[in-house]
Design an enzyme around this catalytic site. Structure first.
Site, PDB file in Angstrom:
ATOM      1  N   THR A   1      44.606  41.384  35.041  1.00 31.79           N
ATOM      2  CA  THR A   1      43.538  42.367  34.991  1.00 31.79           C
ATOM      3  C   THR A   1      44.052  43.711  35.490  1.00 31.79           C
ATOM      4  O   THR A   1      45.256  43.898  35.692  1.00 31.79           O
ATOM      5  CB  THR A   1      42.287  41.848  35.737  1.00 31.79           C
ATOM      6  OG1 THR A   1      41.215  42.749  35.500  1.00 31.79           O
ATOM      7  CG2 THR A   1      42.504  41.691  37.235  1.00 31.79           C
TER       8      THR A   1
ATOM      9  N   MET B 216      29.844  46.805  27.141  1.00 24.53           N
ATOM     10  CA  MET B 216      30.885  45.910  27.649  1.00 24.53           C
ATOM     11  C   MET B 216      30.879  45.813  29.172  1.00 24.53           C
ATOM     12  O   MET B 216      31.538  44.949  29.739  1.00 24.53           O
ATOM     13  CB  MET B 216      32.263  46.366  27.114  1.00 24.53           C
ATOM     14  CG  MET B 216      32.388  46.036  25.626  1.00 24.53           C
ATOM     15  SD  MET B 216      33.760  46.816  24.756  1.00 24.53           S
ATOM     16  CE  MET B 216      35.147  46.031  25.506  1.00 24.53           C
TER      17      MET B 216
ATOM     18  N   LYS C 234      47.457  45.186  32.671  1.00 32.02           N
ATOM     19  CA  LYS C 234      47.424  44.660  31.296  1.00 32.02           C
ATOM     20  C   LYS C 234      48.493  45.286  30.400  1.00 32.02           C
ATOM     21  O   LYS C 234      49.037  44.614  29.519  1.00 32.02           O
ATOM     22  CB  LYS C 234      46.034  44.865  30.680  1.00 32.02           C
ATOM     23  CG  LYS C 234      44.971  43.952  31.285  1.00 32.02           C
ATOM     24  CD  LYS C 234      43.645  44.109  30.571  1.00 32.02           C
ATOM     25  CE  LYS C 234      42.573  43.280  31.244  1.00 32.02           C
ATOM     26  NZ  LYS C 234      41.301  43.292  30.507  1.00 32.02           N
TER      27      LYS C 234
END
Ligand code: ATR
Length: 276
Positions: A64, A222, A68
């Site tokens: 995370t 999101m 990434k």
């Protein structure tokens, strides 16, 4: 025998991944230990953590913020990336394949799987994504693979949306074949089936400039775990709305399935995760 998994990040203490994966494991009746792994924010430390983990027999790792892209570069150097990770330019799932660390990205497919589970139609849908950062980049290929009819990418900074489309089209023939329109967020108008907020604005006090003539049947943010004015706006206009909590569960399920080969019953797991 207990299988070991980690999520690597910085900060990491807030991560919900251990609870989610332990819930999946209980459902599958397998014995896992899933831990948060703090890592100093530099490439050498990240690679050292990954190597130590897999050399020690680790079964799989999630990656995370802020690692990434570093994970992507590391796997790319070994030619060991899934198509979704390659096109996203980011890796959220690591495992050993062959003799090397293999990188996948389940974020975009997690979003698509959640939308399908909500019963929202993606086939032939007119879709708009607001945002042109990493979150937007990761969802374009899975959305096109799901059979959408048209895609518009709107962003505060128009040039970033245009650059994103150029880069994605160069990275994937599937994306290249799809005509993608771009505009500024304020210019986004008309009728859509689905509008996805992929900006990080939910982390700020600001709100998106949404044109009054912009309409959608479904609105998805999101972000999760906070009030989202984007969703409130479209809910008030009669749209069905969802935050990104289900995307979190679905991306985790895809990682879990790829590591363990066990299918996750996401609806049952979500019921067992009331406190998140
Ligand atoms: P992520 O990896 O979460 O996508 P990012 O790459 O930093 O994060 O991208 C953040 C996105 O949110 C960008 O699309 C950004 O717009 P710009 O490209 O114009 O910067 C968008 N964003 C962030 N804050 C915003 C704000 N206050 N208003 C509008 N868009 C915003």
């Amino acid at each position: 025998m207990t299988q070991n998994f980690i999520v690597i990040g910085n900060p990491i203490s807030h991560s919900k991944s251990p609870q989610i994966h332990q819930t999946f494991a209980a459902q599958s009746e397998i014995d896992i230990l899933y831990q948060r792994q703090y890592c100093p924010d530099n490439e050498a430390s990240f690679i050292a953590v990954v190597e130590a983990f897999f050399n020690g027999g680790g079964g799989g790792a999630n990656v995370t913020v802020p690692f990434k892209q570093i994970a992507f570069t590391h796997c790319q150097e070994q030619g060991n990336l899934s198509e979704h990770a390659r096109v996203a330019g980011a890796v959220n799932t690591l495992l050993i394949r062959g003799d090397a660390v293999y990188g996948d990205n389940t974020d975009g497919q997690g979003l698509v799987n959640h939308i399908i589970s909500l019963g929202w139609p993606l086939k032939k849908a007119r879709v708009a994504i607001i945002g042109a950062g990493g979150a937007a980049r990761g969802v374009v290929l899975p959305l096109i693979q799901a059979g959408i009819a048209s895609l518009t990418i709107a962003n505060r900074t128009l040039s970033k949306a245009q650059t994103l489309v150029t880069e994605l089209s160069a990275a994937s023939q599937t994306i290249e074949k799809q005509a993608i329109e771009t505009c500024t967020t304020a210019e986004l108008t008309g009728e859509f089936d689905l509008i996805i907020n992929a900006t990080s604005i939910g982390l700020t006090e600001h709100t998106l400039p949404i044109a009054d003539s912009l309409n959608t049947h479904y609105a998805y943010d999101m972000m999760y775990g906070r009030a989202l004015p984007f969703l409130a706006h479209f809910a008030q206009r009669g749209a069905q709305v969802s935050d990104g909590y289900g995307m979190l569960i679905n991306q985790a399920a895809l990682s879990f399935e790829c590591w363990t080969g066990k299918a996750v019953d996401i609806a049952a797991a979500t019921k067992d995760l009331p406190s998140l």
